[in-house]
Enzyme design. Structure first.
Site, PDB file in Angstrom:
ATOM      1  N   GLU A  51       0.751  -1.150  -0.090  1.00  0.00           N
ATOM      2  CA  GLU A  51       0.048  -0.199   0.005  1.00  0.00           C
ATOM      3  C   GLU A  51       0.875   1.408  -0.155  1.00  0.00           C
ATOM      4  OE1 GLU A  51      -2.660  -3.218   1.708  1.00  0.00           O
ATOM      5  OE2 GLU A  51      -0.629  -2.488   2.036  1.00  0.00           O
ATOM      6  N   PHE A 113     -10.264  -7.537  15.905  1.00  0.00           N
ATOM      7  CA  PHE A 113      -9.182  -7.914  14.934  1.00  0.00           C
ATOM      8  C   PHE A 113      -8.882  -6.845  13.848  1.00  0.00           C
ATOM      9  CE2 PHE A 113      -7.933 -10.307  10.785  1.00  0.00           C
ATOM     10  CZ  PHE A 113      -6.647 -10.765  11.221  1.00  0.00           C
ATOM     11  N   GLN A 114      -7.446  -6.592  13.779  1.00  0.00           N
ATOM     12  CA  GLN A 114      -7.041  -5.434  12.809  1.00  0.00           C
ATOM     13  C   GLN A 114      -7.544  -3.973  13.132  1.00  0.00           C
ATOM     14  OE1 GLN A 114      -7.703  -6.977   8.812  1.00  0.00           O
ATOM     15  NE2 GLN A 114      -5.678  -7.841   8.942  1.00  0.00           N
ATOM     16  N   VAL A 382      15.817   9.426  -3.136  1.00  0.00           N
ATOM     17  CA  VAL A 382      16.413  10.075  -2.096  1.00  0.00           C
ATOM     18  C   VAL A 382      17.710   9.514  -2.114  1.00  0.00           C
ATOM     19  CG1 VAL A 382      16.392  10.794   0.230  1.00  0.00           C
ATOM     20  CG2 VAL A 382      14.420  11.180  -1.066  1.00  0.00           C
ATOM     21  N   PHE A 467      24.293   8.521   0.517  1.00  0.00           N
ATOM     22  CA  PHE A 467      24.309   9.809   1.190  1.00  0.00           C
ATOM     23  C   PHE A 467      24.520   9.800   2.587  1.00  0.00           C
ATOM     24  CE2 PHE A 467      22.187  13.796   1.954  1.00  0.00           C
ATOM     25  CZ  PHE A 467      22.682  14.485   0.871  1.00  0.00           C
TER      26      PHE A 467
END
Length: 574
Positions: A51, A113-114, A382, A467
């Site tokens: 996600e 749950f969750q 980045v 970096f």
């Protein structure tokens, strides 16, 4: 009025808002939404593996199109995974709507749950987040979320329990949903103050950011009349650097000495659509004026002589007739001469001799820039890839650049490339990835083959979090925890159904990049590049030199003298 499912209403409203795809990972609490899309066949589901990747992809689409983009996550962990990508969208100021599915409405508040509290989770990365506790609320909450995301240029979140998404609703989607962009400029009194500020200064420098999108010609004309050098922040590069005879480069940690000097030497600085965060790069004695559409950005980094609320294009258009053309161009000439020298020094680092056995990242980026299409879309990770992109990628008004410029998240480039390629299937999309960033979210590399996205991924494989390693050394620390034991990324790509090309010699690089860009499908180019490449800031201080000297002494005491020899070979024997 015919009853319909809440999910059908949601999909129909997104259709009217111009949404063409939703990025996400399916889950049971999203079933009503994804099934409504399947039945209506008007919006594509872009099947991601994570996600977070979905949110980054949606953000890239919104950045490139300027239109509302959508991502979705299932309840609990799916919501949590969205958050980092949504922070990036919010800080980049792009319009993204997140559909955050939730646990059954009857179970909220009793540690189901969750269970999480999405209204709290998303508060810091959105302009608006609201729970739909019954289907009758959906129309108002959804329409408001869409308007806020578009008008405030950021994230809005609709929290929708899975059972509520399946309930019936008696409502029609209205004809009008989206507001048009307004004309926004200061009043006449402030316009007079701006003209007086600019006309009264002798050495004006313009400092341009992402807010200069669509205002290229107006900014250049203002610079012409003021005889002002134009410095840009990284997010302003794609909008202002090209076709610009007043350009003197970037400033900031990845910028140029010439950009740094042009800001330090002025007596009046005009900030245009930028909230540049590094205070050390602002002039100490100059008066500063700022134009921005965000009231929170005005005076946020430095004290202002004048702050104006307005879009860059509209405000400059209005003030240009009152600007008196200057005759003294000495400030501009000094800045342009300095830029020419700086640019020449940087370009010299992007060469590769016929007998060289080291692939320098500057050379990689220069070749990609030369060989890529005129309307290519670039995403950059980045870390060190952002430095080389900033310094060596040429823009032309048609090329676009997407990155995690404000949030500064690792692993953004390939994920944003997925969104760019989904939105523009016939344009060349190139991900300038670091090995650390690429491997952090490597799971969504499979999305390229699964969704048939011909993204070209250039991986700078230098075996380190480059970096971070440089930051440690610059501050006198021994580099710790930076090593990356990488696989042969090209072979890995082939195993995943993507063409892989590995490059270990600079003489092979040109042909490899050409082959990658000509290939019809997705490609990964695994470039084994120099580890110890130094990227000097625009101005090196005595403090930095001291700390780097401390690093060298510690390295010898720690038995790492061979690293210092390698560092010298890579950077001094060019």
């Amino acid at each position: 009025m015919v009853s319909k499912g809440a999910s059908d209403y949601l999909v129909e409203a997104l259709e009217k808002a111009g949404v063409r795809r939703v990025y996400g990972v399916v889950g049971d609490s999203l079933n009503g939404f994804t099934d409504a899309m399947r039945r209506r066949k008007s919006i594509d589901w872009i099947h991601m593996r994570h996600e977070e990747a979905a949110a980054f992809a949606a953000g890239a689409e919104a950045h490139l199109t300027g239109n509302l983009a959508v991502c979705a996550g299932s309840c609990g962990p799916g919501n949590l995974h969205l958050i980092n990508g949504l922070f990036d969208c919010q800080r980049n100021g792009v319009p993204v709507l997140a559909i955050a599915a939730h646990i059954p409405s009857s179970e909220i508040g009793i540690d189901y749950f969750q269970a999480t509290h999405p209204e709290s989770l998303f508060k810091d990365c959105s302009h608006y987040v609201e729970l739909v506790s019954n289907p009758g609320q959906l129309p108002q909450i959804l329409k408001r979320a869409i308007r806020v995301a578009v008008a405030k240029r950021g994230v809005a979140v609709v929290v929708l329990p899975g059972d509520v998404a399946l309930m019936k609703i008696d409502a029609e989607v209205p004809e009008w949903i989206l507001p048009a962009a307004p004309v926004l400029r200061p009043d006449a009194v402030d316009m007079d103050r701006l003209a007086h500020f600019l006309n009264g200064a002798s050495r004006v420098t313009l400092f341009c950011g992402a807010g200069c999108a669509g205002a290229h010609d107006e900014v250049v004309e203002l610079a012409r009349k003021l005889k002002a050098p134009i410095v840009h922040a990284f997010r302003g590069k794609e909008f202002i650097e090209y076709d610009n005879p007043y350009d003197v480069g970037m400033t900031g940690l990845v910028g140029f000495a010439s950009g740094y000097a042009a800001m330090k030497d002025c007596d009046a600085l005009l900030m245009l659509g930028t909230d540049f965060p590094y205070r050390a790069f602002y002039p100490e004695k100059a008066k500063i004026a700022q134009i921005d559409v965000r009231p929170e950005a005005l005076g946020n980094r430095c004290s202002l002589h004048l702050g104006l609320l307005g879009t860059v294009k509209d405000t400059i258009e209005a003030v240009l007739p009152a600007i008196k053309e200057k005759t003294d161009s000495s400030h501009l000439k000094r800045a342009l001469t300095h830029y020419k020298e700086t640019r020449s020094e940087l370009d010299a680092l992007a060469e590769s001799g016929p007998n060289s056995n080291v692939i320098h990242p500057q050379y990689v980026t220069r070749l990609v820039s030369e060989l890529a299409a005129d309307d290519a879309i670039f995403t950059c990770d980045v870390g060190t890839p952002i430095i080389w992109t900033a310094r060596y990628l040429k823009v032309n008004g048609r090329r676009r650049i997407v990155g995690s410029f404000n949030h500064g998240s690792m692993a953004n480039a390939m994920l944003q490339a997925i969104g760019a390629q989904s939105a523009f299937p016939y344009r060349q999309v190139i991900s300038m990835s670091g090995d650390g960033g690429f491997s952090m979210m490597m799971g969504d590399f499979i999305t390229l083959s699964q969704m048939g996205l011909p993204v070209k991924v250039i991986v700078l494989n230098n075996g380190t979090l480059g970096f971070v390693e440089m930051e440690m050394k610059a501050n006198g620390f021994l580099d710790t925890g930076c090593d990356l034991k990488n696989p042969n990324f090209a072979r890995m790509a082939e195993a995943m159904g993507v063409r892989g090309i590995r490059v270990e010699k600079p003489q092979e690089l040109n042909g490899a990049i050409k082959a990658a860009l000509e290939h019809k499908g997705p490609v990964l180019v695994d470039v084994v590049s120099a580890r110890q490449e130094l990227a000097m800031p625009p101005k090196t201080t005595l403090d930095q030199a001291y700390h780097f000297g401390m690093y060298m002494m510690k390295a010898v005491l720690d038995g790492r003298a061979t690293q210092l020899i390698d560092l010298a070979k890579v950077n001094l024997t060019r």
